[in-house]
Scaffold this motif. Structure first.
Motif, PDB file in Angstrom:
ATOM      1  N   VAL A 165       0.827  -1.085   0.153  1.00  0.00           N
ATOM      2  CA  VAL A 165      -0.057  -0.187  -0.226  1.00  0.00           C
ATOM      3  C   VAL A 165       0.800   1.344  -0.057  1.00  0.00           C
ATOM      4  N   ASP A 166       0.835   2.151  -0.844  1.00  0.00           N
ATOM      5  CA  ASP A 166       1.537   3.387  -0.988  1.00  0.00           C
ATOM      6  C   ASP A 166       0.505   4.654  -0.790  1.00  0.00           C
ATOM      7  N   GLU A 167       0.980   5.559   0.010  1.00  0.00           N
ATOM      8  CA  GLU A 167       0.506   7.150   0.192  1.00  0.00           C
ATOM      9  C   GLU A 167       1.185   7.954  -0.477  1.00  0.00           C
ATOM     10  N   ARG A 168       0.773   8.721  -1.364  1.00  0.00           N
ATOM     11  CA  ARG A 168       1.289   9.683  -2.399  1.00  0.00           C
ATOM     12  C   ARG A 168       1.113  10.964  -1.759  1.00  0.00           C
ATOM     13  N   PHE A 169       2.201  11.886  -1.590  1.00  0.00           N
ATOM     14  CA  PHE A 169       2.107  13.247  -0.925  1.00  0.00           C
ATOM     15  C   PHE A 169       2.568  14.015  -2.188  1.00  0.00           C
ATOM     16  N   ASN A 170       1.642  14.820  -2.836  1.00  0.00           N
ATOM     17  CA  ASN A 170       1.923  15.413  -4.007  1.00  0.00           C
ATOM     18  C   ASN A 170       1.981  17.017  -3.880  1.00  0.00           C
ATOM     19  N   PRO A 171       2.765  17.813  -4.330  1.00  0.00           N
ATOM     20  CA  PRO A 171       2.858  19.352  -3.977  1.00  0.00           C
ATOM     21  C   PRO A 171       1.618  19.879  -4.879  1.00  0.00           C
ATOM     22  N   GLY A 172       0.907  19.257  -5.447  1.00  0.00           N
ATOM     23  CA  GLY A 172      -0.265  19.767  -6.236  1.00  0.00           C
ATOM     24  C   GLY A 172      -1.625  20.053  -5.413  1.00  0.00           C
ATOM     25  N   GLY A 173      -1.502  19.182  -4.156  1.00  0.00           N
ATOM     26  CA  GLY A 173      -2.649  19.527  -3.391  1.00  0.00           C
ATOM     27  C   GLY A 173      -2.263  18.846  -2.009  1.00  0.00           C
ATOM     28  N   ASP A 174      -3.309  18.906  -0.823  1.00  0.00           N
ATOM     29  CA  ASP A 174      -3.205  18.609   0.234  1.00  0.00           C
ATOM     30  C   ASP A 174      -3.698  16.792   0.591  1.00  0.00           C
ATOM     31  N   GLU A 175      -4.490  16.485  -0.586  1.00  0.00           N
ATOM     32  CA  GLU A 175      -5.080  15.201  -0.344  1.00  0.00           C
ATOM     33  C   GLU A 175      -3.989  14.062  -0.516  1.00  0.00           C
ATOM     34  N   SER A 212      -0.684  -5.604 -10.080  1.00  0.00           N
ATOM     35  CA  SER A 212      -1.866  -4.678 -10.548  1.00  0.00           C
ATOM     36  C   SER A 212      -1.508  -3.335  -9.667  1.00  0.00           C
ATOM     37  N   PHE A 213      -2.461  -2.437 -10.120  1.00  0.00           N
ATOM     38  CA  PHE A 213      -2.467  -0.909  -9.254  1.00  0.00           C
ATOM     39  C   PHE A 213      -3.814  -0.600  -9.357  1.00  0.00           C
ATOM     40  N   PHE A 214      -4.346  -0.787  -7.978  1.00  0.00           N
ATOM     41  CA  PHE A 214      -5.778  -0.442  -7.611  1.00  0.00           C
ATOM     42  C   PHE A 214      -5.619   1.125  -6.904  1.00  0.00           C
ATOM     43  N   LEU A 215      -6.424   1.924  -7.430  1.00  0.00           N
ATOM     44  CA  LEU A 215      -6.435   3.431  -6.617  1.00  0.00           C
ATOM     45  C   LEU A 215      -7.747   3.580  -6.092  1.00  0.00           C
ATOM     46  N   PRO A 216      -8.006   3.555  -4.799  1.00  0.00           N
ATOM     47  CA  PRO A 216      -9.077   3.433  -3.978  1.00  0.00           C
ATOM     48  C   PRO A 216      -9.754   5.051  -3.835  1.00  0.00           C
ATOM     49  N   ASN A 217      -9.012   6.015  -4.038  1.00  0.00           N
ATOM     50  CA  ASN A 217      -9.545   7.351  -4.140  1.00  0.00           C
ATOM     51  C   ASN A 217      -9.167   8.331  -5.220  1.00  0.00           C
ATOM     52  N   SER A 218      -9.743   9.554  -5.525  1.00  0.00           N
ATOM     53  CA  SER A 218      -9.303  10.441  -6.384  1.00  0.00           C
ATOM     54  C   SER A 218      -8.950  11.689  -5.658  1.00  0.00           C
ATOM     55  N   THR A 219      -8.032  12.399  -6.187  1.00  0.00           N
ATOM     56  CA  THR A 219      -7.407  13.640  -5.807  1.00  0.00           C
ATOM     57  C   THR A 219      -7.491  14.787  -6.749  1.00  0.00           C
ATOM     58  N   ARG A 220      -7.515  16.050  -6.173  1.00  0.00           N
ATOM     59  CA  ARG A 220      -7.655  17.058  -7.129  1.00  0.00           C
ATOM     60  C   ARG A 220      -6.419  17.119  -7.938  1.00  0.00           C
ATOM     61  N   TRP A 221      -5.472  16.868  -7.543  1.00  0.00           N
ATOM     62  CA  TRP A 221      -3.906  16.999  -8.108  1.00  0.00           C
ATOM     63  C   TRP A 221      -3.885  15.990  -9.377  1.00  0.00           C
TER      64      TRP A 221
END
Length: 232
Positions: free
Chosen positions: A121-131, A159-168
């Protein structure tokens, strides 16, 4: 940049692992991936893995991704290892500035004979938003020793499953699959192992985008340091 004919031949040989998609409906890219892992045992049950990754592609007109990170692993038995890690990831394209994001990951690795399964399980922290973008990545790999017992054939699927969407930019759903065929070569009396293979990554076309098929020559070097550095 790379020999397209060589990659096409590898694609045909690995056809059993690839999904059938009309060529005219997808974008294709030839790439080169390299990775270096250094395993440092702290105790017989605990180790740290230092990682460096580089990826190049024609569509990016050069380097497309860099990764630097570390993973702390703990063996709770002969066939199970738990891990927690961090990566600093650089994402580049030919049309815009690069983006650097931080990623945390948790995983469990199970082994049985020549089979290995990993659930990450990965958690991505992107500078495009706080989600926080979450990714679920199950992987299975088969290692088959060859007659010489010095080399091994391997095949893997992830396989890559993404359970959520983000604004970034992350979009929920089944995003991609990654299939690989190759040979494992032992080096320096098995203190290092080199995986040489053909990697096929298929990104599904979602939200009106065209699907993308990526063909990559992949080299992964794993170096094992000798003995625990911490003692009881």
């Amino acid at each position: 940049m790379f020999s397209v004919s060589t990659l096409r031949c590898a694609a045909l040989l690995s056809g059993a692992l690839m999904i059938a998609t009309p060529a005219a409906a997808q974008v294709e890219d030839e790439q080169f991936w390299e990775q270096v892992n250094l395993n440092v045992p702290l105790t017989p049950e605990v180790r740290v893995t230092l990682e460096q990754i580089g990826r190049w592609g024609d569509r990016a007109d050069g380097i497309s991704q860099t990764e630097y990170g570390a993973l702390l692993g703990w063996k709770s038995g002969k066939a199970i290892e738990w891990g927690f890690g961090y990566r600093r990831v650089g994402l580049f394209s030919a049309t815009g500035p690069g983006v650097h994001e931080n990623r945390l990951r948790q995983q469990v690795v199970l082994s049985h004979g020549n089979l290995v399964a990993r659930f990450r399980v990965d958690e991505r922290f992107n500078p495009g938003g706080d989600e926080v973008g979450v990714r679920i990545r199950p992987l299975v790999r088969a290692n088959i020793p060859l007659r010489s017992r010095k080399l091994a054939f391997f095949a893997s699927h992830e396989s890559f499953f993404l359970p959520n969407s983000t604004r970034w930019g992350q979009r929920s759903g089944y995003e991609r699959m990654r299939n690989m065929l190759g040979i494992t070569v032992p080096l320096v009396s098995r203190k290092a192992m080199l995986d040489i293979g053909y990697l096929n990554q298929f990104r599904f076309g979602r939200n009106g985008a065209r699907p993308v098929m990526e063909h990559a020559l992949s080299l992964q070097l794993t170096i094992n340091a000798i003995g625990p550095i911490l003692h009881d």
